[in-house]
Design a protein around this motif. Structure first.
Motif, PDB file in Angstrom:
ATOM      1  N   LEU A 101      12.434   1.074  -2.472  1.00 26.77           N
ATOM      2  CA  LEU A 101      11.871   1.572  -3.725  1.00 26.77           C
ATOM      3  C   LEU A 101      10.891   2.720  -3.458  1.00 26.77           C
ATOM      4  O   LEU A 101      10.916   3.764  -4.123  1.00 26.77           O
ATOM      5  N   THR A 102      10.060   2.535  -2.439  1.00 26.96           N
ATOM      6  CA  THR A 102       9.083   3.564  -2.079  1.00 26.96           C
ATOM      7  C   THR A 102       9.793   4.864  -1.704  1.00 26.96           C
ATOM      8  O   THR A 102       9.407   5.951  -2.132  1.00 26.96           O
ATOM      9  N   GLU A 103      10.852   4.727  -0.928  1.00 27.22           N
ATOM     10  CA  GLU A 103      11.597   5.897  -0.461  1.00 27.22           C
ATOM     11  C   GLU A 103      12.266   6.615  -1.636  1.00 27.22           C
ATOM     12  O   GLU A 103      12.225   7.843  -1.729  1.00 27.22           O
ATOM     13  N   GLU A 104      12.849   5.852  -2.552  1.00 26.36           N
ATOM     14  CA  GLU A 104      13.494   6.457  -3.723  1.00 26.36           C
ATOM     15  C   GLU A 104      12.473   7.281  -4.517  1.00 26.36           C
ATOM     16  O   GLU A 104      12.765   8.384  -4.960  1.00 26.36           O
ATOM     17  N   ILE A 105      11.290   6.708  -4.705  1.00 29.88           N
ATOM     18  CA  ILE A 105      10.274   7.407  -5.488  1.00 29.88           C
ATOM     19  C   ILE A 105       9.803   8.655  -4.741  1.00 29.88           C
ATOM     20  O   ILE A 105       9.643   9.724  -5.315  1.00 29.88           O
ATOM     21  N   ARG A 119       0.826  -1.218   0.000  1.00 27.60           N
ATOM     22  CA  ARG A 119       0.000   0.000   0.000  1.00 27.60           C
ATOM     23  C   ARG A 119       0.856   1.262   0.000  1.00 27.60           C
ATOM     24  O   ARG A 119       0.516   2.250  -0.646  1.00 27.60           O
ATOM     25  N   ALA A 120       1.974   1.204   0.749  1.00 27.92           N
ATOM     26  CA  ALA A 120       2.839   2.391   0.841  1.00 27.92           C
ATOM     27  C   ALA A 120       3.400   2.729  -0.541  1.00 27.92           C
ATOM     28  O   ALA A 120       3.405   3.892  -0.957  1.00 27.92           O
ATOM     29  N   LEU A 121       3.835   1.698  -1.270  1.00 28.16           N
ATOM     30  CA  LEU A 121       4.359   1.946  -2.620  1.00 28.16           C
ATOM     31  C   LEU A 121       3.235   2.468  -3.523  1.00 28.16           C
ATOM     32  O   LEU A 121       3.419   3.415  -4.283  1.00 28.16           O
ATOM     33  N   ALA A 122       2.057   1.843  -3.402  1.00 25.08           N
ATOM     34  CA  ALA A 122       0.930   2.279  -4.222  1.00 25.08           C
ATOM     35  C   ALA A 122       0.625   3.748  -3.954  1.00 25.08           C
ATOM     36  O   ALA A 122       0.324   4.515  -4.865  1.00 25.08           O
ATOM     37  N   THR A 129      22.804  -6.625  -2.627  1.00 20.90           N
ATOM     38  CA  THR A 129      21.843  -6.396  -1.543  1.00 20.90           C
ATOM     39  C   THR A 129      20.499  -5.969  -2.128  1.00 20.90           C
ATOM     40  O   THR A 129      20.426  -5.513  -3.272  1.00 20.90           O
ATOM     41  N   ALA A 130      19.483  -6.117  -1.293  1.00 21.52           N
ATOM     42  CA  ALA A 130      18.144  -5.715  -1.710  1.00 21.52           C
ATOM     43  C   ALA A 130      18.122  -4.222  -2.005  1.00 21.52           C
ATOM     44  O   ALA A 130      17.443  -3.762  -2.930  1.00 21.52           O
ATOM     45  N   GLU A 131      18.885  -3.466  -1.230  1.00 22.62           N
ATOM     46  CA  GLU A 131      18.906  -2.018  -1.417  1.00 22.62           C
ATOM     47  C   GLU A 131      19.423  -1.664  -2.813  1.00 22.62           C
ATOM     48  O   GLU A 131      18.824  -0.867  -3.529  1.00 22.62           O
ATOM     49  N   GLU A 132      20.525  -2.320  -3.201  1.00 20.04           N
ATOM     50  CA  GLU A 132      21.081  -2.038  -4.530  1.00 20.04           C
ATOM     51  C   GLU A 132      20.090  -2.447  -5.623  1.00 20.04           C
ATOM     52  O   GLU A 132      19.925  -1.738  -6.613  1.00 20.04           O
ATOM     53  N   SER A 133      19.446  -3.587  -5.435  1.00 16.64           N
ATOM     54  CA  SER A 133      18.468  -4.035  -6.427  1.00 16.64           C
ATOM     55  C   SER A 133      17.338  -3.019  -6.561  1.00 16.64           C
ATOM     56  O   SER A 133      16.942  -2.652  -7.667  1.00 16.64           O
ATOM     57  N   ALA A 134      16.818  -2.566  -5.424  1.00 18.76           N
ATOM     58  CA  ALA A 134      15.707  -1.611  -5.442  1.00 18.76           C
ATOM     59  C   ALA A 134      16.120  -0.327  -6.137  1.00 18.76           C
ATOM     60  O   ALA A 134      15.374   0.234  -6.943  1.00 18.76           O
ATOM     61  N   LYS A 135      17.346   0.128  -5.847  1.00 22.18           N
ATOM     62  CA  LYS A 135      17.796   1.388  -6.458  1.00 22.18           C
ATOM     63  C   LYS A 135      17.992   1.221  -7.958  1.00 22.18           C
ATOM     64  O   LYS A 135      17.681   2.108  -8.740  1.00 22.18           O
ATOM     65  N   ASN A 189      13.685 -10.241  -1.472  1.00 23.95           N
ATOM     66  CA  ASN A 189      12.635 -10.222  -0.460  1.00 23.95           C
ATOM     67  C   ASN A 189      11.848  -8.925  -0.568  1.00 23.95           C
ATOM     68  O   ASN A 189      12.407  -7.832  -0.459  1.00 23.95           O
ATOM     69  N   LEU A 190      10.563  -9.050  -0.755  1.00 25.57           N
ATOM     70  CA  LEU A 190       9.748  -7.850  -0.973  1.00 25.57           C
ATOM     71  C   LEU A 190       9.766  -6.912   0.223  1.00 25.57           C
ATOM     72  O   LEU A 190       9.664  -5.697   0.070  1.00 25.57           O
ATOM     73  N   PHE A 191       9.919  -7.476   1.426  1.00 27.89           N
ATOM     74  CA  PHE A 191       9.914  -6.620   2.616  1.00 27.89           C
ATOM     75  C   PHE A 191      11.174  -5.758   2.704  1.00 27.89           C
ATOM     76  O   PHE A 191      11.195  -4.739   3.370  1.00 27.89           O
ATOM     77  N   GLU A 192      12.240  -6.187   2.012  1.00 28.34           N
ATOM     78  CA  GLU A 192      13.450  -5.357   1.967  1.00 28.34           C
ATOM     79  C   GLU A 192      13.393  -4.403   0.779  1.00 28.34           C
ATOM     80  O   GLU A 192      13.794  -3.247   0.879  1.00 28.34           O
ATOM     81  N   VAL A 193      12.893  -4.923  -0.351  1.00 33.66           N
ATOM     82  CA  VAL A 193      12.941  -4.129  -1.584  1.00 33.66           C
ATOM     83  C   VAL A 193      11.917  -2.987  -1.570  1.00 33.66           C
ATOM     84  O   VAL A 193      12.244  -1.839  -1.894  1.00 33.66           O
ATOM     85  N   LEU A 194      10.683  -3.294  -1.169  1.00 37.63           N
ATOM     86  CA  LEU A 194       9.612  -2.301  -1.318  1.00 37.63           C
ATOM     87  C   LEU A 194       9.857  -1.003  -0.555  1.00 37.63           C
ATOM     88  O   LEU A 194       9.692   0.083  -1.127  1.00 37.63           O
ATOM     89  N   PRO A 195      10.280  -1.053   0.729  1.00 31.49           N
ATOM     90  CA  PRO A 195      10.470   0.224   1.437  1.00 31.49           C
ATOM     91  C   PRO A 195      11.532   1.110   0.776  1.00 31.49           C
ATOM     92  O   PRO A 195      11.359   2.325   0.694  1.00 31.49           O
TER      93      PRO A 195
END
Ligand SMILES: Cc1cc2nc3c(=O)[nH]c(=O)nc-3n(C[C@H](O)[C@H](O)[C@H](O)COP(=O)(O)OP(=O)(O)OC[C@H]3O[C@@H](n4cnc5c(N)ncnc54)[C@H](O)[C@@H]3O)c2cc1C
Ligand SMILES: Cc1cc2nc3c(=O)[nH]c(=O)nc-3n(C[C@H](O)[C@H](O)[C@H](O)COP(=O)(O)OP(=O)(O)OC[C@H]3O[C@@H](n4cnc5c(N)ncnc54)[C@H](O)[C@@H]3O)c2cc1C
Lengths: 334, 267
Positions: free
Chosen positions: A325-329, A234-237, B249-255, A317-323
């Protein structure tokens, strides 16, 4: 029925406020090509109440003719009133072919109209062409849960009708308004409408889930692990202004309501961007979203089938990636 | 309430595999099942009967002899009576013809069973996937319809349907006789009991053939009279050329994903 013209019709469904549903305008794009190939005009058929906005939008998207039925009894869609109106227009003008957007209402209306006219209807098409050998419309559609595509012709019955999936075609560039506008008075009496809305129940999480018109969808699946697992989704959405979708597994688990479900037994969507988080990509899920322009998958299993159709896939892991990605956006948009 | 449920026997489309050489569906060995949406329709009928035990549920299926399996399953779950509609004349019918045959069969069955108040269908069959047969049956019979039903109930003598809409649900009142089609509700359909299963296995299922439908118009059925024709079928192409991101890392992937999406102007 016999056709009287070579015209190609697009049924433009309206919202209760009189604006056009996107799919009706989208269908004017392939409608232009097909009408030209058929050697007829492209007509938009607008049924609704206070429909000036819809009529003008159709006019700016290339219709040669717009046939309008505008009155109070069409404000909210009913099968009975819309069938009467559309069938009497077809009988009067005799188009060669007609497309209807495959929304819930379109798929309720299409078979009713086709059956009253005793003609064929191809369901939920995703590609359209003119068959070279016969000059008929070649309607292509998925069947068997998306495992098989079929191209269908309606060679001897008129009009040839198909419902066409929203989001498959893009709205064209706006052009000069040039359409001939015809207003038809068709009235339906109250006793001809045999259904009645008694109560409107909002979705359990009280948000509007308009997946079919969403430009961006962020979906969560069994991989989110529980109802609270939808929070990062939801946060990303939220930062993207996106609508939240889900797989059936998450709905069946009771983590989110069925209104969010994408797939064969849920909604069929075609947004510009579809982000699947913790969704394996079963064929029934793909059946509802593979038409998206850009598909992003986040899944910790590198062999998950969702990666076969993803434009961008993160193995993680989505719980690591999503926050992150959300923050970058969020930063980029601040 | 007198109810009739239309059920279809379908291949379990989750079990369908693609022949990689011929690029066609492999149908052999795929189990045949009761169309899942029809089990929702049957459950909706069963819930009406739970509240009013004087109700009856008749099920019909058009298909070959082996389709009796789904009728037996329906009897085991909740139905009281079942009919198979079967005949070469019906083969290859598109939705307009299929719905016509079913509506004629319904009228014929009504001669013995009495008039049905509610006809229930699945929203769609998971093989043909058109979702057209229900509304077309309604049109052939001249009945009103509600599609995308989740549940149905009878209140103050009126049939009411909870219908799924974009932003939630609506309760729709509908005049009878009517046709309702059902999508997946939030609850699971009931399972058959052992006793019902045994009774269903022994049940006699009448078969209605073409000659048993004296009023049917032979010019409106079968492949030959179907307005739509399947010109060709093919297996959809898989999309290729996707980019897989798997950084340290997940951080690098996300970025990295963020950068790629921004560059591609998707966000
Ligand atoms: C007739 C029929 C109709 C159906 N209709 C639909 C439909 O409309 N829509 C639909 O979606 N399904 C539908 N299904 C069900 C479908 O077959 C699948 O069972 C369902 O889509 C699976 O959902 P899922 O991908 O969320 O769960 P799973 O298949 O269990 O996948 C979960 C995924 O999450 C990943 N994961 C787990 N933890 C994490 C983490 N922390 N980070 C990242 N990834 C993680 C796993 O690797 C796995 O790939 C239907 C089935 C049938 C038989
Ligand atoms: C690949 C392919 C594509 C096709 N595309 C089209 C098309 O676009 N247009 C068209 O007109 N025909 C089409 N057909 C033909 C169509 O599949 C058949 O007419 C089929 O008998 C009914 O359609 P359906 O399976 O889509 O049923 P649906 O309309 O999806 O079924 C809805 C409900 O109707 C009831 N029902 C349907 N069939 C039966 C039955 N045999 N017995 C009892 N109840 C039943 C069930 O309650 C079911 O849940 C296609 C066939 C194939 C193989």
């Amino acid at each position: 029925m016999v056709n009287k013209t070579k015209d190609f019709w697009v049924f433009v469904e309206t919202n209760e406020d009189g604006t056009a549903k996107n799919v009706g305008i989208e269908l004017l794009t392939p409608g232009r090509e097909l009408a030209d190939a058929q050697g007829g005009r492209l007509a938009a058929v607008v049924i609704g109440c206070n429909t000036d906005a819809a009529v003008s939008e159709a006019n700016r998207h290339g219709a040669d003719q717009i046939i309008v039925v505008d009155s109070e009894e069409y404000r909210k869609y009913t099968t009975d009133a819309y069938t009467i109106a559309l069938v009497s227009l077809v009988e009067k003008y005799g188009p060669l072919s007609m497309m209807i957007g495959a929304t819930n209402n379109g798929r309720d209306l299409g078979p009713r109209v086709a059956c009253r006219l005793q003609t064929g209807l191809t369901a939920d098409c995703t590609a359209l062409a003119i068959d070279e050998a016969t000059g008929k419309v070649a309607w292509t559609r998925p069947a068997f849960g998306g495992n098989l595509m079929a191209t269908i012709l309606c060679p001897e019955h008129y009009p040839q009708i198909g419902t066409v999936r929203p989001g498959v075609f893009k709205k064209g560039e706006e052009t000069e308004e040039k359409a001939e506008i015809i207003r038809e008075e068709i009235h339906v009496s109250a006793d001809q409408i045999r259904t009645q809305v008694l109560e409107i129940l909002k979705d359990m999480d009280d948000e509007k889930v308009d997946l079919e018109n969403a430009e961006i969808i962020v979906s969560g699946g069994r991989g989110v692990g529980g109802p609270e697992g939808f929070e990062p989704v939801r946060a990303l959405a939220k930062v993207l202004g996106a609508t939240v979708g889900s797989s059936r597994a998450a709905v069946d688990a009771g983590w989110i309501s069925h209104a969010h479900q994408v797939g064969q037994t849920g909604k069929t969507v075609a947004p510009k961007l579809y982000i699947a988080c913790g969704i394996s990509g079963a064929i029934q899920h793909q059946a509802g979203m593979s038409g998206s322009d850009c598909i992003v998958a986040i899944n910790k299993d590198p062999d998950a089938p969702i990666f076969d159709i993803a434009d961008y896939g993160i193995v993680g892991n989505l719980f690591e990636v999503l926050p992150i990605l959300t923050e970058e956006i969020r930063k980029a948009r601040a | 309430m007198k109810m009739l449920v239309c059920v279809k026997q379908v291949p379990d489309t989750t079990e369908i595999k693609i022949d990689p050489v011929k690029n066609t569906l492999i149908r052999e060995g795929v189990p045949s099942i009761l169309n899942p949406f029809d089990s929702y329709a049957l459950e909706a009928a069963a819930r009406i009967k739970d509240k009013d035990p004087s109700s009856t549920i008749t099920v019909i299926c058009m298909g070959p002899e082996q389709a009796k399996a789904v009728l037996k399953e329906s009897l085991a779950i909740a139905a009281d009576k079942a009919y198979l509609i079967s005949g070469r004349e019906f083969g290859g019918s598109d939705t307009l013809c299929t719905s016509y045959i079913l509506s004629e069969a319904i009228k014929e069955i009504e001669k013995t069973e009495g008039k049905f108040d509610i006809i229930l269908c699945g929203k769609q069959a998971i093989d043909g996937d058109t979702a057209q047969v229900g509304p077309e049956i309604a049109e052939h019979l001249g009945y009103p319809q509600v599609t995308y039903g989740l549940e149905a109930f009878v209140e103050d003598g009126m049939v009411k349907v909870k219908k799924e809409v974009e932003d939630g649900a609506e309760i729709i009142g509908i005049q009878t006789p009517c046709v309702l089609t059902f999508t997946k509700p939030s609850f699971d359909p009931r399972f058959p009991t052992i006793r019902r299963k045994m009774a269903a296995n022994k049940a006699n299922i009448p078969v209605l053939a073409f000659t048993d439908l004296p009023d049917i118009d032979p010019e409106k059925i079968g492949l030959k009279h179907s307005p739509t024709h399947v010109k060709k079928t093919f297996v959809p192409q898989k999309k290729t050329g996707g980019i897989k991101i798997q950084e340290e890392t997940a951080e690098e992937s996300a970025k990295k994903l963020f950068t790629l999406l921004s560059e591609a102007h998707v966000i």
